[in-house]
Design a protein around this motif. Structure first.
Motif, PDB file in Angstrom:
ATOM      1  N   UNK A 174       0.845  -1.185   0.000  1.00 43.11           N
ATOM      2  CA  UNK A 174       0.000   0.000   0.000  1.00 43.11           C
ATOM      3  C   UNK A 174       0.883   1.238   0.000  1.00 43.11           C
ATOM      4  N   UNK A 175       0.513   2.186  -0.833  1.00 46.20           N
ATOM      5  CA  UNK A 175       1.139   3.501  -0.872  1.00 46.20           C
ATOM      6  C   UNK A 175       0.045   4.546  -0.706  1.00 46.20           C
ATOM      7  N   UNK A 176       0.468   5.759  -0.418  1.00 42.07           N
ATOM      8  CA  UNK A 176      -0.485   6.852  -0.384  1.00 42.07           C
ATOM      9  C   UNK A 176       0.139   8.094  -0.981  1.00 42.07           C
ATOM     10  N   UNK A 177      -0.724   8.919  -1.535  1.00 40.04           N
ATOM     11  CA  UNK A 177      -0.263  10.147  -2.169  1.00 40.04           C
ATOM     12  C   UNK A 177      -1.129  11.296  -1.691  1.00 40.04           C
ATOM     13  N   UNK A 178      -0.522  12.199  -0.951  1.00 43.95           N
ATOM     14  CA  UNK A 178      -1.226  13.397  -0.508  1.00 43.95           C
ATOM     15  C   UNK A 178      -1.071  14.467  -1.580  1.00 43.95           C
ATOM     16  N   UNK A 194      -5.134  11.209   2.278  1.00 44.25           N
ATOM     17  CA  UNK A 194      -4.393  10.940   1.036  1.00 44.25           C
ATOM     18  C   UNK A 194      -5.204  10.005   0.163  1.00 44.25           C
ATOM     19  N   UNK A 195      -4.718   9.842  -1.037  1.00 37.99           N
ATOM     20  CA  UNK A 195      -5.230   8.817  -1.943  1.00 37.99           C
ATOM     21  C   UNK A 195      -4.402   7.554  -1.722  1.00 37.99           C
ATOM     22  N   UNK A 211     -10.082  10.708   3.699  1.00 34.37           N
ATOM     23  CA  UNK A 211     -10.063  12.070   4.209  1.00 34.37           C
ATOM     24  C   UNK A 211     -10.374  12.032   5.699  1.00 34.37           C
ATOM     25  N   UNK A 212      -9.448  12.556   6.486  1.00 30.60           N
ATOM     26  CA  UNK A 212      -9.609  12.581   7.933  1.00 30.60           C
ATOM     27  C   UNK A 212      -9.913  14.019   8.354  1.00 30.60           C
ATOM     28  N   UNK A 213     -11.007  14.189   9.063  1.00 29.04           N
ATOM     29  CA  UNK A 213     -11.423  15.520   9.480  1.00 29.04           C
ATOM     30  C   UNK A 213     -11.241  15.687  10.987  1.00 29.04           C
ATOM     31  N   UNK A 214     -11.152  16.936  11.398  1.00 32.56           N
ATOM     32  CA  UNK A 214     -10.958  17.220  12.835  1.00 32.56           C
ATOM     33  C   UNK A 214     -12.271  17.306  13.562  1.00 32.56           C
TER      34      UNK A 214
END
Length: 121
Positions: A35-39, A90-91, A118-121
């Motif tokens: 797994x990778x992620x791209x912000x 990130x994606x 997407x993580x929200x506060x």
């Protein structure tokens, strides 16, 4: 062969998500999967990988929060993400290789479209 990641979404900080990765034309019985992620505006970042034998490793910052696993049929690789933080937004996408088991995306032979987390506060 297409790799399809799914399971992303919008979650509050501290929450959990479970991502899935599947290949369109084969199982992962002989593949190492990562797994990778791209912000936005950033280079892809390695998250975690699982070998065809079941060996796993993680980026240090994700140890203890993320868990990579595969189903018994070797059709799907999962990424369980707990304690999500704003910076985890990130994606997320998966990559596969028969021979390579590491952190460099370009050395994987195939990767697919991602799923947005997407993580929200």
């Amino acid at each position: 062969v297409q790799l399809q990641a799914s399971g992303g979404g919008l979650v509050q900080a501290g929450g959990s998500l479970k991502l899935s990765c599947a290949a369109s034309e084969h199982t992962f019985s002989r593949y190492n999967v990562a797994w990778f992620r791209r912000a936005p505006g950033k280079e892809p970042e390695f998250v975690s990988a699982i070998s065809w034998r079941g060996d796993t490793f993680y980026t240090e910052s994700m140890k203890g929060r993320f868990d990579i696993s595969g189903d018994a049929a070797k059709k799907t690789v999962y990424l369980q993400m707990n304690g999500l933080k704003l910076e985890d937004t990130a994606d997320y996408f998966c990559a596969e290789s028969v021979t390579y088991f590491g952190t460099t995306l370009k050395r994987y032979t195939n990767w697919g479209q991602g799923t947005q987390v997407t993580v929200s506060s």
